[in-house]
Design an enzyme around this catalytic site. Structure first.
Site, PDB file in Angstrom:
ATOM      1  N   TYR A   1      14.443  16.168 -11.847  1.00 50.21           N
ATOM      2  CA  TYR A   1      15.777  16.765 -11.899  1.00 50.21           C
ATOM      3  C   TYR A   1      15.700  18.276 -11.761  1.00 50.21           C
ATOM      4  CZ  TYR A   1      15.149  18.401 -16.767  1.00 50.21           C
ATOM      5  OH  TYR A   1      14.721  19.060 -17.895  1.00 50.21           O
TER       6      TYR A   1
ATOM      7  N   ARG B   1      11.935  -5.266 -11.810  1.00 46.81           N
ATOM      8  CA  ARG B   1      11.146  -4.329 -12.599  1.00 46.81           C
ATOM      9  C   ARG B   1       9.671  -4.551 -12.323  1.00 46.81           C
ATOM     10  NH1 ARG B   1       8.431  -4.054 -17.583  1.00 46.81           N
ATOM     11  NH2 ARG B   1       8.487  -1.969 -18.512  1.00 46.81           N
TER      12      ARG B   1
ATOM     13  N   LYS C   1       8.971  18.385 -13.046  1.00 51.23           N
ATOM     14  CA  LYS C   1      10.211  18.368 -13.840  1.00 51.23           C
ATOM     15  C   LYS C   1      10.802  16.962 -13.887  1.00 51.23           C
ATOM     16  CE  LYS C   1      14.340  21.209 -14.511  1.00 51.23           C
ATOM     17  NZ  LYS C   1      14.137  21.420 -15.944  1.00 51.23           N
TER      18      LYS C   1
HETATM   19  N1  PMP Z   1      10.277  24.597 -19.789  1.00 53.11           N
HETATM   20  C1  PMP Z   1      10.885  23.415 -19.960  1.00 53.11           C
HETATM   21  C2  PMP Z   1      10.179  22.333 -20.693  1.00 53.11           C
HETATM   22  C3  PMP Z   1      12.195  23.219 -19.471  1.00 53.11           C
HETATM   23  O1  PMP Z   1      12.807  22.035 -19.639  1.00 53.11           O
HETATM   24  C4  PMP Z   1      12.859  24.295 -18.821  1.00 53.11           C
HETATM   25  C5  PMP Z   1      14.271  24.127 -18.347  1.00 53.11           C
HETATM   26  N2  PMP Z   1      14.345  23.491 -17.111  1.00 53.11           N
HETATM   27  C6  PMP Z   1      12.172  25.505 -18.657  1.00 53.11           C
HETATM   28  C7  PMP Z   1      10.874  25.619 -19.152  1.00 53.11           C
HETATM   29  C8  PMP Z   1      12.800  26.679 -17.957  1.00 53.11           C
HETATM   30  O2  PMP Z   1      12.815  26.471 -16.555  1.00 53.11           O
HETATM   31  P1  PMP Z   1      13.955  27.101 -15.658  1.00 53.11           P
HETATM   32  O3  PMP Z   1      13.903  28.580 -15.869  1.00 53.11           O
HETATM   33  O4  PMP Z   1      13.558  26.718 -14.282  1.00 53.11           O
HETATM   34  O5  PMP Z   1      15.248  26.506 -16.100  1.00 53.11           O
END
Ligand code: PMP
Length: 284
Positions: A31, A99, A148
């Site tokens: 995401y 699944r 992410k």
């Molecule tokens: N670390 C984690 C674990 C996060 O979830 C986020 C938020 N996305 C960030 C750092 C900060 O990343 P960004 O500046 O890209 O939002």
């Protein structure tokens, strides 16, 4: 609210995804969250690049081109009349109707979902004026935090632990060193030097981190990228965290220990101002 699902703009109550979707069953999904200020997207390019990296690290197909993604973001912002807020985007590996642990074949289409969150006052939040309180907790997440993914159960638990302790958020500690916040990157300032953990697979490569460190360098501030302990942060002059939705957020208390005079520090305040000014100017 109008949302986007696989090519369609729909009222949120009509948007549907299969119960067999691997995003739902296995958190087989990545995401991005992009902020909107003045009706425009902050650092879209950075988010689009990171999305592609997350997808390729997981051998997941890109659902569409960067240009198409920008158009979807813009259309949702417009349809929902967002002046200040967020655009949430999720791509999952989709579903082949059953699944199975093994990834489905290439004929399975990824699922692409986007929605907006209206957040008037996002850039001027009360928390940014007072600073926030954090606690430290053990980091028990998986080892590829640079991707992410939507595996956000532990970060959610961390925020609940913070709430129970009367704090606003938590920083996570692994092998004696701070990794990052539950949803942000972590920094402290001592004797004018900004300290933050270097990039690796242990932390998310924050889009805001990258921009803020560049701006700090341009402002001739000293930066040290190195491992640090929670005790170093507690003994700091100031601390802050960064994320796409909180920008630069001052931290005034760690594990009940007040930093400085308990007010947001001058470097955090200055970086927040510079970040907001420059990224609004560059917004698309
Ligand atoms: N670390 C984690 C674990 C996060 O979830 C986020 C938020 N996305 C960030 C750092 C900060 O990343 P960004 O500046 O890209 O939002």
């Amino acid at each position: 609210r109008t949302v986007y699902v696989n090519g369609d703009y729909l009222p949120e109550t009509e948007a549907k995804v299969s119960i067999f979707d691997r995003g739902f069953l296995m958190a087989d999904a990545v995401y991005e969250v992009t902020s909107v200020l003045g009706g425009k997207l902050i650092d879209f390019e950075g988010h689009a690049l990171r999305l592609n990296r997350s997808l390729s690290e997981l051998d997941m197909a890109a659902p569409c081109s960067k240009e198409a993604l920008l158009e979807i973001h813009r259309k949702l912002v417009e349809l929902n009349g967002i002046e200040e807020g967020l655009v949430y985007l999720q791509v999952t590996r989709g579903s082949d109707g059953d699944r199975d642990f093994l990834f489905p074949g290439e004929e399975t289409q990824p699922t692409l979902v986007l929605f907006t969150q209206n957040k008037p006052g996002l850039a001027d939040s009360p928390a940014s004026k007072t600073g926030i309180k954090i606690i430290s907790i053990e980091d028990v997440r998986w080892g590829r935090r640079d991707i992410k993914t939507t595996q956000l159960l532990y970060p959610s638990m961390g925020k609940m632990m913070a709430k129970k302790a009367g704090a606003d958020d938590a920083w996570m500690v692994e092998d004696g060193h701070v990794t990052e916040g539950t949803s942000n990157n972590a920094y402290f300032v001592k004797d004018g030097v900004i300290v933050t953990r270097p990039l690796s697979t242990e932390i998310l490569h924050g889009i805001t981190r990258k921009a803020v460190l560049r701006m700090a360098e341009e402002a001739q501030l000293k930066i040290e990228e190195r491992l640090f302990t929670i005790d170093e942060a507690k003994a700091a002059d100031e601390a802050f965290c960064t994320s796409a939705s909180a920008f630069v957020m001052p931290i005034v208390e760690i594990d009940g220990v007040m930093l400085g005079d308990g007010a947001p520090g001058p470097i955090a305040k200055r970086l927040r101002e510079i970040y907001l000014e420059e990224s609004i100017k560059a917004a698309v």
